[in-house]
Design a protein around this motif. Structure first.
Motif, short mmCIF file in Angstrom:
data_model
loop_
_atom_site.label_atom_id
_atom_site.label_comp_id
_atom_site.label_asym_id
_atom_site.label_seq_id
_atom_site.Cartn_x
_atom_site.Cartn_y
_atom_site.Cartn_z
N VAL A 135 3.94 -3.52 4.28
CA VAL A 135 3.28 -2.98 3.09
C VAL A 135 1.83 -3.48 3.01
O VAL A 135 0.90 -2.68 2.85
CB VAL A 135 4.04 -3.38 1.80
N LYS A 136 1.64 -4.79 3.11
CA LYS A 136 0.29 -5.34 2.99
C LYS A 136 -0.61 -4.88 4.13
O LYS A 136 -1.78 -4.54 3.90
CB LYS A 136 0.35 -6.87 2.96
N THR A 137 -0.06 -4.85 5.34
CA THR A 137 -0.86 -4.42 6.49
C THR A 137 -1.34 -2.98 6.32
O THR A 137 -2.51 -2.67 6.58
CB THR A 137 -0.04 -4.54 7.79
N LYS A 138 -0.44 -2.11 5.90
CA LYS A 138 -0.81 -0.70 5.73
C LYS A 138 -1.85 -0.53 4.62
O LYS A 138 -2.81 0.24 4.77
CB LYS A 138 0.43 0.12 5.42
N ILE A 139 -1.70 -1.26 3.52
CA ILE A 139 -2.67 -1.17 2.42
C ILE A 139 -4.04 -1.65 2.88
O ILE A 139 -5.07 -1.04 2.56
CB ILE A 139 -2.18 -1.98 1.21
N GLN A 140 -4.08 -2.73 3.64
CA GLN A 140 -5.36 -3.25 4.16
C GLN A 140 -6.00 -2.26 5.13
O GLN A 140 -7.22 -2.10 5.16
CB GLN A 140 -5.14 -4.60 4.82
N GLU A 141 -5.18 -1.58 5.94
CA GLU A 141 -5.71 -0.57 6.86
C GLU A 141 -6.36 0.57 6.10
O GLU A 141 -7.32 1.19 6.59
CB GLU A 141 -4.58 -0.03 7.74
N LEU A 142 -5.88 0.84 4.90
CA LEU A 142 -6.44 1.91 4.08
C LEU A 142 -7.64 1.45 3.27
O LEU A 142 -8.22 2.22 2.49
CB LEU A 142 -5.36 2.45 3.12
N GLY A 143 -8.01 0.17 3.42
CA GLY A 143 -9.14 -0.36 2.68
C GLY A 143 -8.78 -0.83 1.28
O GLY A 143 -9.64 -0.93 0.41
N GLY A 144 -7.50 -1.14 1.08
CA GLY A 144 -7.04 -1.55 -0.24
C GLY A 144 -6.60 -3.00 -0.29
O GLY A 144 -6.68 -3.73 0.69
N THR A 145 -6.12 -3.41 -1.46
CA THR A 145 -5.61 -4.77 -1.66
C THR A 145 -4.33 -4.70 -2.48
O THR A 145 -4.05 -3.70 -3.15
CB THR A 145 -6.63 -5.65 -2.42
N ILE A 146 -3.54 -5.76 -2.42
CA ILE A 146 -2.33 -5.87 -3.24
C ILE A 146 -2.28 -7.26 -3.85
O ILE A 146 -2.49 -8.26 -3.15
CB ILE A 146 -1.06 -5.56 -2.43
N LEU A 147 -2.04 -7.33 -5.15
CA LEU A 147 -1.95 -8.60 -5.86
C LEU A 147 -0.55 -8.74 -6.47
O LEU A 147 0.04 -7.76 -6.91
CB LEU A 147 -3.00 -8.67 -6.97
N THR A 148 -0.06 -9.97 -6.49
CA THR A 148 1.28 -10.24 -7.00
C THR A 148 1.21 -11.12 -8.24
O THR A 148 0.43 -12.07 -8.30
CB THR A 148 2.12 -10.97 -5.92
N LYS A 149 2.03 -10.77 -9.22
CA LYS A 149 2.18 -11.61 -10.40
C LYS A 149 3.66 -11.65 -10.73
O LYS A 149 4.28 -10.62 -10.95
CB LYS A 149 1.39 -11.05 -11.59
N SER A 150 4.24 -12.86 -10.72
CA SER A 150 5.67 -12.97 -10.92
C SER A 150 6.01 -14.21 -11.73
O SER A 150 5.37 -15.26 -11.59
CB SER A 150 6.41 -13.01 -9.58
N LEU A 181 -1.60 -2.53 -6.71
CA LEU A 181 -2.28 -2.00 -5.52
C LEU A 181 -3.61 -1.39 -5.92
O LEU A 181 -3.70 -0.69 -6.94
CB LEU A 181 -1.42 -0.93 -4.85
N SER A 182 -4.64 -1.68 -5.15
CA SER A 182 -5.95 -1.08 -5.35
C SER A 182 -6.31 -0.32 -4.08
O SER A 182 -6.32 -0.90 -2.99
CB SER A 182 -7.00 -2.16 -5.63
N LEU A 183 -6.58 0.98 -4.22
CA LEU A 183 -6.87 1.83 -3.07
C LEU A 183 -8.15 2.62 -3.30
O LEU A 183 -8.46 2.97 -4.45
CB LEU A 183 -5.71 2.80 -2.82
N PRO A 184 -8.89 2.91 -2.25
CA PRO A 184 -10.09 3.73 -2.41
C PRO A 184 -9.73 5.12 -2.91
O PRO A 184 -8.72 5.70 -2.50
CB PRO A 184 -10.67 3.80 -1.00
N LEU A 185 -10.53 5.65 -3.81
CA LEU A 185 -10.29 6.99 -4.35
C LEU A 185 -10.36 8.04 -3.26
O LEU A 185 -9.74 9.10 -3.37
CB LEU A 185 -11.35 7.31 -5.43
N THR A 186 -11.06 7.77 -2.18
CA THR A 186 -11.23 8.75 -1.11
C THR A 186 -9.93 9.04 -0.38
O THR A 186 -9.86 9.95 0.44
CB THR A 186 -12.26 8.26 -0.08
N LEU A 187 -8.87 8.28 -0.70
CA LEU A 187 -7.57 8.54 -0.08
C LEU A 187 -6.69 9.38 -0.98
O LEU A 187 -5.56 9.70 -0.62
CB LEU A 187 -6.85 7.21 0.21
N SER A 188 -7.20 9.77 -2.13
CA SER A 188 -6.36 10.36 -3.16
C SER A 188 -6.33 11.87 -3.16
O SER A 188 -7.26 12.54 -2.71
CB SER A 188 -6.83 9.87 -4.54
N ILE A 189 -5.23 12.38 -3.69
CA ILE A 189 -5.14 13.79 -4.06
C ILE A 189 -5.21 13.82 -5.59
O ILE A 189 -4.40 13.19 -6.26
CB ILE A 189 -3.84 14.42 -3.58
#
Length: 244
Positions: free
Chosen positions: A75-90, A100-108
């Motif tokens: 999951v983390k590797t794929k998100i980073q490949e897309l130029g995004g980040t993932i933060l955890t709070k538990s 998850l934070s992803l670039p808008l350029t990947l969106s529909i």
């Protein structure tokens, strides 16, 4: 399990949260030390984020669906490949949240297609409040620029043909796309409304790096390219100009 998503600037944020038992930081720490992963000086959150480490798992047994330490790493590797980040709070016995934070350029995204002079542009539906047809007498000139008077309110008016440096046709019908940015309503003047459509955002090349009026572009079914307006930047520029 709750899933939420929203757009902010040129990013899309997706949050997945639950009300389960949470991440056991002590169990993660013990498992990490068994695997030779140092936890010295790590905060509780940093220890919890070790679940993204390749091959890491707290499961005692390996089954067909868990215990291999692959899932979260992928999951983390794929998100980073897309130029995004993932933060955890538990919090233990309260639940976990993954942001998850992803670039808008990947969106529909759903968008409203509009005509400005002879050109077609896309405006993200997420910022649109409504669309109205304005009369000439509803438009007033004030010190800070033109405004649209609607139901006794004065709303900053932005003529897109001027903003995008096009020739203005005085005889063209004027539709107003009402948008809300940072709690303030603005009226975007366009010549006509084409309709709504879901579009895939493509990133613009480096040649457009200094063009803040555009979020990206999309390719239509007929092969034509339509620019997507960065409504936030356009409206904030109008707001700043009104104070000059």
């Amino acid at each position: 399990i709750k899933i939420s998503a929203y757009q902010e600037g040129n990013r899309v944020f997706i949050t997945v949260s639950d009300d389960g038992k949470g991440l056991d930081a002590e169990a993660i720490k013990q498992s990490a030390e068994k695997k030779g992963i140092s936890t010295a000086g790590l905060s509780t959150q940093e220890i919890q984020e070790l679940i993204f480490h390749p091959g890491f798992s707290t499961a005692d047994k390996v089954t067909k669906i868990s215990g291999r330490g692959v899932g979260m790493d992928v999951v983390k590797t794929k998100i980073q490949e897309l130029g995004g980040t993932i933060l955890t709070k538990s919090e233990e016995n309260v639940g976990s949240s993954f942001r998850l934070s992803l670039p808008l350029t990947l969106s529909i995204i759903p968008a409203l297609l509009v005509k400005v002079e002879t050109h077609t542009f896309a405006i993200p539906l997420s910022v649109i409040n409504k669309v109205i047809h304005a009369k000439a007498e509803d438009i007033k000139e004030i010190h800070g620029g033109e405004v649209l008077v609607e139901n006794g309110k004065t709303i900053p008016l932005i003529r897109l043909e001027d903003q995008l440096e096009m020739m203005h046709d005085e005889n063209a019908s004027s539709h107003m796309v009402m948008v809300v940015i940072d709690g303030t309503e603005y009226a975007l003047s366009v010549d006509s409304i084409i309709g709504q459509q879901e579009i895939v955002i493509k990133e613009l090349g480096k040649e457009f790096a200094d063009q803040s009026d555009y979020l990206g572009a999309t390719i239509m079914g007929d092969g034509s390219i339509i620019l997507i307006l960065n409504v936030t930047a356009i409206c904030l520029e109008r707001k700043q100009a009104s104070y000059v």
